[in-house]
Scaffold this motif. Structure first.
Motif, PDB file in Angstrom:
ATOM      1  N   LEU A  30      -6.041  75.589 -28.055  1.00 38.90           N
ATOM      2  CA  LEU A  30      -4.835  75.677 -28.718  1.00 38.90           C
ATOM      3  C   LEU A  30      -4.599  74.564 -29.885  1.00 38.90           C
ATOM      4  CD1 LEU A  30      -2.585  75.681 -25.536  1.00 38.90           C
ATOM      5  CD2 LEU A  30      -2.703  77.455 -27.421  1.00 38.90           C
ATOM      6  N   THR A  31      -5.726  73.680 -29.880  1.00 38.05           N
ATOM      7  CA  THR A  31      -5.965  72.563 -30.899  1.00 38.05           C
ATOM      8  C   THR A  31      -6.791  72.909 -31.904  1.00 38.05           C
ATOM      9  OG1 THR A  31      -7.235  71.385 -29.690  1.00 38.05           O
ATOM     10  CG2 THR A  31      -4.635  70.935 -29.793  1.00 38.05           C
ATOM     11  N   ASP A  32      -7.592  74.106 -31.837  1.00 34.84           N
ATOM     12  CA  ASP A  32      -8.735  74.485 -32.473  1.00 34.84           C
ATOM     13  C   ASP A  32      -9.928  73.247 -32.612  1.00 34.84           C
ATOM     14  OD1 ASP A  32      -7.933  77.016 -33.778  1.00 34.84           O
ATOM     15  OD2 ASP A  32      -6.882  75.988 -34.988  1.00 34.84           O
ATOM     16  N   ASP A  33      -9.872  72.769 -31.184  1.00 35.85           N
ATOM     17  CA  ASP A  33     -10.818  71.680 -30.873  1.00 35.85           C
ATOM     18  C   ASP A  33     -10.989  70.494 -31.798  1.00 35.85           C
ATOM     19  OD1 ASP A  33     -12.817  70.366 -29.547  1.00 35.85           O
ATOM     20  OD2 ASP A  33     -14.414  71.396 -30.623  1.00 35.85           O
ATOM     21  N   ASP A  34      -9.473  70.211 -32.272  1.00 34.87           N
ATOM     22  CA  ASP A  34      -9.281  68.931 -33.229  1.00 34.87           C
ATOM     23  C   ASP A  34      -8.973  67.893 -32.279  1.00 34.87           C
ATOM     24  OD1 ASP A  34      -7.672  67.123 -34.720  1.00 34.87           O
ATOM     25  OD2 ASP A  34      -7.582  68.677 -36.375  1.00 34.87           O
ATOM     26  N   ARG A  35      -9.948  66.904 -32.355  1.00 36.15           N
ATOM     27  CA  ARG A  35      -9.893  65.568 -31.623  1.00 36.15           C
ATOM     28  C   ARG A  35      -8.658  64.834 -31.853  1.00 36.15           C
ATOM     29  NH1 ARG A  35     -15.238  65.794 -29.699  1.00 36.15           N
ATOM     30  NH2 ARG A  35     -15.843  68.083 -29.678  1.00 36.15           N
ATOM     31  N   ALA A  36      -8.352  64.668 -33.203  1.00 37.87           N
ATOM     32  CA  ALA A  36      -7.130  63.822 -33.668  1.00 37.87           C
ATOM     33  C   ALA A  36      -5.956  64.417 -32.929  1.00 37.87           C
ATOM     34  CB  ALA A  36      -7.050  63.705 -35.253  1.00 37.87           C
ATOM     35  N   ILE A  37      -5.988  65.633 -32.854  1.00 32.34           N
ATOM     36  CA  ILE A  37      -4.643  66.372 -32.246  1.00 32.34           C
ATOM     37  C   ILE A  37      -4.630  66.006 -30.850  1.00 32.34           C
ATOM     38  CG2 ILE A  37      -3.335  68.402 -31.576  1.00 32.34           C
ATOM     39  CD1 ILE A  37      -4.347  69.523 -34.222  1.00 32.34           C
ATOM     40  N   LEU A  38      -5.651  66.254 -30.010  1.00 31.51           N
ATOM     41  CA  LEU A  38      -5.860  65.844 -28.699  1.00 31.51           C
ATOM     42  C   LEU A  38      -5.563  64.438 -28.314  1.00 31.51           C
ATOM     43  CD1 LEU A  38      -9.089  68.206 -27.836  1.00 31.51           C
ATOM     44  CD2 LEU A  38      -6.539  68.553 -27.027  1.00 31.51           C
ATOM     45  N   TYR A  39      -6.242  63.686 -29.074  1.00 36.80           N
ATOM     46  CA  TYR A  39      -5.982  62.262 -29.038  1.00 36.80           C
ATOM     47  C   TYR A  39      -4.618  61.752 -29.263  1.00 36.80           C
ATOM     48  CZ  TYR A  39      -6.834  56.987 -28.999  1.00 36.80           C
ATOM     49  OH  TYR A  39      -6.986  55.740 -28.842  1.00 36.80           O
ATOM     50  N   GLY A  40      -3.800  62.345 -30.198  1.00 40.34           N
ATOM     51  CA  GLY A  40      -2.392  62.170 -30.440  1.00 40.34           C
ATOM     52  C   GLY A  40      -1.606  62.596 -29.373  1.00 40.34           C
ATOM     53  N   ALA A  41      -1.928  63.577 -28.432  1.00 42.33           N
ATOM     54  CA  ALA A  41      -1.090  64.348 -27.572  1.00 42.33           C
ATOM     55  C   ALA A  41      -1.091  63.179 -26.313  1.00 42.33           C
ATOM     56  CB  ALA A  41      -1.614  65.657 -27.388  1.00 42.33           C
ATOM     57  N   PHE A  42      -2.572  62.940 -26.084  1.00 43.69           N
ATOM     58  CA  PHE A  42      -2.828  61.950 -24.979  1.00 43.69           C
ATOM     59  C   PHE A  42      -1.836  60.631 -25.107  1.00 43.69           C
ATOM     60  CE2 PHE A  42      -7.165  64.039 -24.551  1.00 43.69           C
ATOM     61  CZ  PHE A  42      -6.561  65.221 -23.682  1.00 43.69           C
ATOM     62  N   LEU A  43      -1.995  60.067 -26.330  1.00 40.17           N
ATOM     63  CA  LEU A  43      -1.189  58.945 -26.737  1.00 40.17           C
ATOM     64  C   LEU A  43       0.373  59.113 -26.377  1.00 40.17           C
ATOM     65  CD1 LEU A  43      -2.925  57.599 -29.881  1.00 40.17           C
ATOM     66  CD2 LEU A  43      -3.076  56.601 -27.313  1.00 40.17           C
ATOM     67  N   THR A  44       0.787  60.463 -26.766  1.00 41.72           N
ATOM     68  CA  THR A  44       2.215  60.768 -26.526  1.00 41.72           C
ATOM     69  C   THR A  44       2.570  60.654 -25.022  1.00 41.72           C
ATOM     70  OG1 THR A  44       2.364  61.892 -28.447  1.00 41.72           O
ATOM     71  CG2 THR A  44       3.988  62.449 -26.955  1.00 41.72           C
ATOM     72  N   VAL A  45       1.671  61.424 -24.173  1.00 39.50           N
ATOM     73  CA  VAL A  45       1.777  61.319 -22.753  1.00 39.50           C
ATOM     74  C   VAL A  45       1.656  59.983 -22.313  1.00 39.50           C
ATOM     75  CG1 VAL A  45       0.564  61.959 -20.565  1.00 39.50           C
ATOM     76  CG2 VAL A  45       0.949  63.755 -22.566  1.00 39.50           C
ATOM     77  N   ALA A  46       0.856  59.078 -22.752  1.00 35.89           N
ATOM     78  CA  ALA A  46       0.602  57.859 -22.199  1.00 35.89           C
ATOM     79  C   ALA A  46       2.038  56.773 -22.480  1.00 35.89           C
ATOM     80  CB  ALA A  46      -0.522  57.011 -22.954  1.00 35.89           C
ATOM     81  N   ASP A  47       2.462  57.098 -23.802  1.00 36.87           N
ATOM     82  CA  ASP A  47       3.928  56.557 -23.889  1.00 36.87           C
ATOM     83  C   ASP A  47       4.744  56.621 -23.174  1.00 36.87           C
ATOM     84  OD1 ASP A  47       2.777  55.302 -26.247  1.00 36.87           O
ATOM     85  OD2 ASP A  47       3.454  56.536 -27.819  1.00 36.87           O
ATOM     86  N   ARG A  48       4.980  58.014 -22.875  1.00 35.91           N
ATOM     87  CA  ARG A  48       6.041  58.518 -21.843  1.00 35.91           C
ATOM     88  C   ARG A  48       5.927  57.870 -20.622  1.00 35.91           C
ATOM     89  NH1 ARG A  48       7.891  64.861 -20.782  1.00 35.91           N
ATOM     90  NH2 ARG A  48       9.792  64.199 -19.548  1.00 35.91           N
ATOM     91  N   LEU A  49       4.683  57.822 -20.243  1.00 39.12           N
ATOM     92  CA  LEU A  49       4.318  57.099 -18.719  1.00 39.12           C
ATOM     93  C   LEU A  49       4.518  55.533 -18.748  1.00 39.12           C
ATOM     94  CD1 LEU A  49       1.053  59.132 -17.668  1.00 39.12           C
ATOM     95  CD2 LEU A  49       3.374  59.376 -16.772  1.00 39.12           C
ATOM     96  N   ARG A  50       4.661  55.189 -20.044  1.00 39.95           N
ATOM     97  CA  ARG A  50       4.908  53.670 -20.074  1.00 39.95           C
ATOM     98  C   ARG A  50       6.607  53.431 -20.097  1.00 39.95           C
ATOM     99  NH1 ARG A  50       0.688  53.906 -24.096  1.00 39.95           N
ATOM    100  NH2 ARG A  50      -1.185  53.071 -23.137  1.00 39.95           N
TER     101      ARG A  50
END
Length: 77
Positions: A30-50
């Motif tokens: 879904l992200t065309d293996d774009d590591r920056a997109i994946l990392y940004g998505a993970f950071l968004t999830v982490a922010d929500r969990l905080r």
């Protein structure tokens, strides 16, 4: 085998399993293996969990994940 080697092997297996979940969820495609997109998505999830919605998010995501795992199980028919 030395203790450090056992721990390293366990950590490697754990990281491989986590990477498998990223792939299983379709995020790589879904992200065309774009590591920056994946990392940004993970950071968004982490922010929500905080934040204040932590318990709701965890409960929702746990239910959804359990349902997905159950749906993948081969039927016993």
């Amino acid at each position: 085998m030395r203790e450090w080697a056992i721990k390293r092997r366990e950590r490697t297996r754990h990281l491989i399993e986590l990477g498998g979940l990223v792939t299983k969820a379709g995020l790589v495609d879904l992200t065309d293996d774009d590591r920056a997109i994946l990392y940004g998505a993970f950071l968004t999830v982490a922010d929500r969990l905080r934040g204040p919605e932590r318990s709701n998010a965890l409960a929702l995501w746990q239910r959804k994940g359990k349902r997905a795992f159950e749906a993948e199980k081969p039927s016993a028919n």
